[in-house]
Scaffold this motif. Structure first.
Motif, PDB file in Angstrom:
ATOM      1  N   PRO A  64       0.836  -1.211   0.000  1.00 44.40           N
ATOM      2  CA  PRO A  64       0.000   0.000   0.000  1.00 44.40           C
ATOM      3  C   PRO A  64       0.866   1.254   0.000  1.00 44.40           C
ATOM      4  N   ASP A  65       0.321   2.342  -0.510  1.00 48.94           N
ATOM      5  CA  ASP A  65       1.041   3.609  -0.585  1.00 48.94           C
ATOM      6  C   ASP A  65       1.531   4.067   0.782  1.00 48.94           C
ATOM      7  N   PHE A  66       0.884   3.616   1.841  1.00 51.24           N
ATOM      8  CA  PHE A  66       1.256   3.996   3.214  1.00 51.24           C
ATOM      9  C   PHE A  66       2.727   3.730   3.501  1.00 51.24           C
ATOM     10  N   TYR A  67       3.287   2.684   2.888  1.00 57.58           N
ATOM     11  CA  TYR A  67       4.673   2.284   3.176  1.00 57.58           C
ATOM     12  C   TYR A  67       5.684   2.947   2.252  1.00 57.58           C
ATOM     13  N   GLY A  68       5.227   3.806   1.377  1.00 59.88           N
ATOM     14  CA  GLY A  68       6.153   4.565   0.556  1.00 59.88           C
ATOM     15  C   GLY A  68       6.773   3.768  -0.564  1.00 59.88           C
ATOM     16  N   GLU A  69       7.982   4.158  -0.941  1.00 60.30           N
ATOM     17  CA  GLU A  69       8.656   3.602  -2.105  1.00 60.30           C
ATOM     18  C   GLU A  69       9.050   2.140  -1.929  1.00 60.30           C
ATOM     19  N   ALA A  70       9.361   1.721  -0.718  1.00 63.71           N
ATOM     20  CA  ALA A  70       9.841   0.349  -0.499  1.00 63.71           C
ATOM     21  C   ALA A  70       9.817   0.039   0.992  1.00 63.71           C
ATOM     22  N   ALA A  71      10.039  -1.254   1.308  1.00 58.81           N
ATOM     23  CA  ALA A  71      10.114  -1.689   2.703  1.00 58.81           C
ATOM     24  C   ALA A  71      11.155  -2.787   2.829  1.00 58.81           C
ATOM     25  N   TYR A  72      11.973  -2.674   3.872  1.00 57.31           N
ATOM     26  CA  TYR A  72      13.017  -3.648   4.158  1.00 57.31           C
ATOM     27  C   TYR A  72      12.748  -4.235   5.551  1.00 57.31           C
ATOM     28  N   PRO A  73      12.447  -5.530   5.638  1.00 59.30           N
ATOM     29  CA  PRO A  73      12.098  -6.116   6.941  1.00 59.30           C
ATOM     30  C   PRO A  73      13.315  -6.292   7.844  1.00 59.30           C
ATOM     31  N   LEU A  74      13.133  -6.004   9.117  1.00 55.93           N
ATOM     32  CA  LEU A  74      14.154  -6.278  10.129  1.00 55.93           C
ATOM     33  C   LEU A  74      13.843  -7.619  10.786  1.00 55.93           C
ATOM     34  N   ASN A  75      14.878  -8.341  11.188  1.00 55.72           N
ATOM     35  CA  ASN A  75      14.674  -9.689  11.740  1.00 55.72           C
ATOM     36  C   ASN A  75      14.294  -9.650  13.223  1.00 55.72           C
ATOM     37  N   TYR A  76      13.291  -8.828  13.530  1.00 57.68           N
ATOM     38  CA  TYR A  76      12.700  -8.839  14.872  1.00 57.68           C
ATOM     39  C   TYR A  76      11.564  -9.863  14.876  1.00 57.68           C
ATOM     40  N   PRO A  77      11.452 -10.690  15.926  1.00 59.37           N
ATOM     41  CA  PRO A  77      12.324 -10.777  17.093  1.00 59.37           C
ATOM     42  C   PRO A  77      13.578 -11.619  16.814  1.00 59.37           C
ATOM     43  N   ASN A  78      14.720 -11.156  17.291  1.00 59.26           N
ATOM     44  CA  ASN A  78      15.955 -11.927  17.165  1.00 59.26           C
ATOM     45  C   ASN A  78      16.042 -12.929  18.325  1.00 59.26           C
ATOM     46  N   PRO A  79      17.072 -13.767  18.381  1.00 59.73           N
ATOM     47  CA  PRO A  79      17.139 -14.783  19.443  1.00 59.73           C
ATOM     48  C   PRO A  79      17.042 -14.224  20.859  1.00 59.73           C
ATOM     49  N   LEU A  80      17.676 -13.075  21.106  1.00 56.36           N
ATOM     50  CA  LEU A  80      17.597 -12.492  22.445  1.00 56.36           C
ATOM     51  C   LEU A  80      16.187 -12.011  22.745  1.00 56.36           C
ATOM     52  N   ASP A  81      15.539 -11.392  21.753  1.00 53.04           N
ATOM     53  CA  ASP A  81      14.145 -10.952  21.936  1.00 53.04           C
ATOM     54  C   ASP A  81      13.262 -12.135  22.332  1.00 53.04           C
ATOM     55  N   LYS A  82      13.417 -13.235  21.612  1.00 53.50           N
ATOM     56  CA  LYS A  82      12.597 -14.427  21.887  1.00 53.50           C
ATOM     57  C   LYS A  82      12.872 -14.967  23.279  1.00 53.50           C
ATOM     58  N   GLN A  83      14.147 -14.989  23.675  1.00 52.96           N
ATOM     59  CA  GLN A  83      14.497 -15.477  25.007  1.00 52.96           C
ATOM     60  C   GLN A  83      13.868 -14.620  26.090  1.00 52.96           C
ATOM     61  N   GLN A  84      13.748 -13.324  25.826  1.00 57.09           N
ATOM     62  CA  GLN A  84      13.175 -12.392  26.805  1.00 57.09           C
ATOM     63  C   GLN A  84      11.652 -12.322  26.725  1.00 57.09           C
ATOM     64  N   GLY A  85      11.061 -13.155  25.865  1.00 62.19           N
ATOM     65  CA  GLY A  85       9.606 -13.217  25.775  1.00 62.19           C
ATOM     66  C   GLY A  85       8.983 -12.105  24.966  1.00 62.19           C
ATOM     67  N   LYS A  86       9.761 -11.431  24.147  1.00 60.81           N
ATOM     68  CA  LYS A  86       9.211 -10.343  23.343  1.00 60.81           C
ATOM     69  C   LYS A  86       8.445 -10.901  22.152  1.00 60.81           C
ATOM     70  N   LYS A  87       7.338 -10.251  21.840  1.00 53.90           N
ATOM     71  CA  LYS A  87       6.448 -10.729  20.786  1.00 53.90           C
ATOM     72  C   LYS A  87       6.310  -9.659  19.697  1.00 53.90           C
ATOM     73  N   GLY A  88       5.682 -10.068  18.605  1.00 56.61           N
ATOM     74  CA  GLY A  88       5.413  -9.144  17.518  1.00 56.61           C
ATOM     75  C   GLY A  88       6.166  -9.533  16.261  1.00 56.61           C
ATOM     76  N   HIS A  89       5.857  -8.841  15.184  1.00 57.27           N
ATOM     77  CA  HIS A  89       6.499  -9.120  13.909  1.00 57.27           C
ATOM     78  C   HIS A  89       6.237  -7.939  12.980  1.00 57.27           C
ATOM     79  N   GLY A  90       6.789  -8.007  11.763  1.00 55.20           N
ATOM     80  CA  GLY A  90       6.518  -6.977  10.772  1.00 55.20           C
ATOM     81  C   GLY A  90       7.140  -5.632  11.081  1.00 55.20           C
ATOM     82  N   ILE A  91       8.345  -5.638  11.647  1.00 57.55           N
ATOM     83  CA  ILE A  91       9.071  -4.389  11.870  1.00 57.55           C
ATOM     84  C   ILE A  91       9.922  -4.121  10.629  1.00 57.55           C
TER      85      ILE A  91
END
Length: 404
Positions: free
Chosen positions: A205-232
């Protein structure tokens, strides 16, 4: 009327004495010519915006209006610039009572954007210093990106002669609720060391502008700490919006579309490290090298103890709270003792080593990545590996190990 307007604008934009020293003046030495459209950059746009605000602070309202008009000719969808221009016109008509002539959430957002852009303009030169997270870039890492959420700024560093060199920096937008993402939908931007993957090839969608590059969140440390979510993601802005307020995304890092285009050579490989911090400090390259030396020695000793099959010394490099995809330190130790019981002769070499201090970690922590070559009579393989080393009881120890 003019003095009252200056005071009101300066107060509303927070460019009073707390931000503008008394000797701060508009710098015209680097201003673009009237022919600004061809090759016009976002830094030129920011410079013109700040120049206009400094001219307002000096009482040069007609000059400020001319500067803003020049800016809007090149960047017609720069909303903050439109707001400044509107207030200048009201000032000439003696109708302005305060910046924006009203106070609501939108105007507050514009004030915050103006504030961080001015702060960047007035910040002291770093004189060759680098972010304290950049300890060592591997030869394969041509660039590294460092994001300072407290400054709404993205810095690009190029690997030149084994040393990170500042290339450019850009204004950014982060999550509506700030940083330190923890749960799905909290509208916060994560803090940590990530990799920007290749540009998404699907239609967005136009909302994201010219392009989008995904970041690998959550990384292993994030997962170990119980952090949730995706699509960063690192992405751009809608076509009718030049820039968004400092805190306006759902957790992504957002830059202007021109900046995103400029970042294409940096991001196109899909392997660029993106380090996001809210407590960035600046150190000399010499200090960064000094900090990495003890860790260099620890990594080499770990490799040597593994290669020589000195199992107990090898395991002493792992922290008590170590974790991996296969479990905790007890699981790891049992597996390694079983494998190394045969005392098979092995050769282990490491190359393309990178070291990034992990921002806002639970302890003094560094993410170490490398290419590992393992050879024995039974097997030979090469893999990219990642470790988190922590400073534990006056020595470096491994808290995590796994594939990169």
């Amino acid at each position: 009327m003019i003095k009252r307007f200056i005071k009101l604008v300066a107060t509303a934009l927070l460019i009073s004495s707390s931000l503008l020293p008394w000797n701060a003046t508009a710098d015209r030495s680097g201003s673009p010519t009237s022919n600004v459209l061809p090759g016009f950059s976002s830094n030129q746009a920011e410079n013109l915006l700040v120049q206009s605000l400094l001219e307002i602070n000096e009482g040069q309202l007609r000059e400020a209006l001319s500067t803003i008009d020049q800016l809007l000719q090149a960047v017609p969808n720069f909303r903050l610039a439109h707001l400044v221009r509107g207030d200048l016109l009201m000032a000439f008509a003696q109708q302005s009572t305060k910046f924006g002539d009203y106070q609501n959430a939108a105007v507050s957002d514009f004030q915050e954007e103006a504030k961080v852009r001015i702060e960047r303009h007035l910040s002291a030169a770093q004189d060759g210093k680098i972010p304290d997270v950049l300890w060592r870039m591997s030869p394969e890492q041509r660039y590294a990106i460092v994001v300072d959420t407290t400054k709404s700024r993205l810095y690009v560093y190029q690997n030149r002669d084994h040393s990170p060199q500042h290339v450019v920096d850009y204004y950014i937008t982060m999550g509506k609720n700030g940083s330190e993402k923890f749960v799905e939908g909290d509208k916060r931007t994560p803090l940590g060391v990530y990799i920007a993957g290749k540009k998404l090839d699907r239609k967005l969608p136009d909302f994201y502008g010219e392009a989008a590059y995904p970041l690998n969140y959550p990384n292993p440390l994030d997962k170990q700490q119980g952090k949730k979510g995706h699509g960063i993601w690192l992405h751009g802005t809608p076509k009718d919006v030049y820039s968004r307020p400092p805190k306006a995304s759902d957790g992504c890092v957002v830059v202007t579309n021109p900046d995103l285009k400029a970042l294409t050579p940096v991001l196109q490989q899909g392997t660029t490290p993106v380090i996001i911090s809210n407590s960035l400090q600046w150190i000399s390259p010499g200090e960064a090298k000094h900090r990495q030396q003890a860790l260099d020695q620890a990594v080499e000793q770990w490799r040597h103890d593994w290669e020589t099959q000195n199992t107990e010394r090898y395991l002493s490099h792992y922290a008590k709270d170590f974790f991996s995809e296969n479990g905790n330190l007890e699981n790891w130790s049992q597996n390694k003792r079983r494998i190394q019981a045969t005392k098979a002769k092995v050769q282990i070499s490491l190359s393309n080593i990178s070291m990034f201090r992990y921002p806002n970690g639970p302890a003094s922590m560094v993410q170490v990545s490398f290419d590992q070559d393992y050879k024995s009579d039974a097997i030979a393989n090469r893999m990219k590996k990642q470790q988190y080393w922590v400073w534990d009881n006056q020595r470096w120890k491994i808290m995590y190990e796994g594939p990169a």
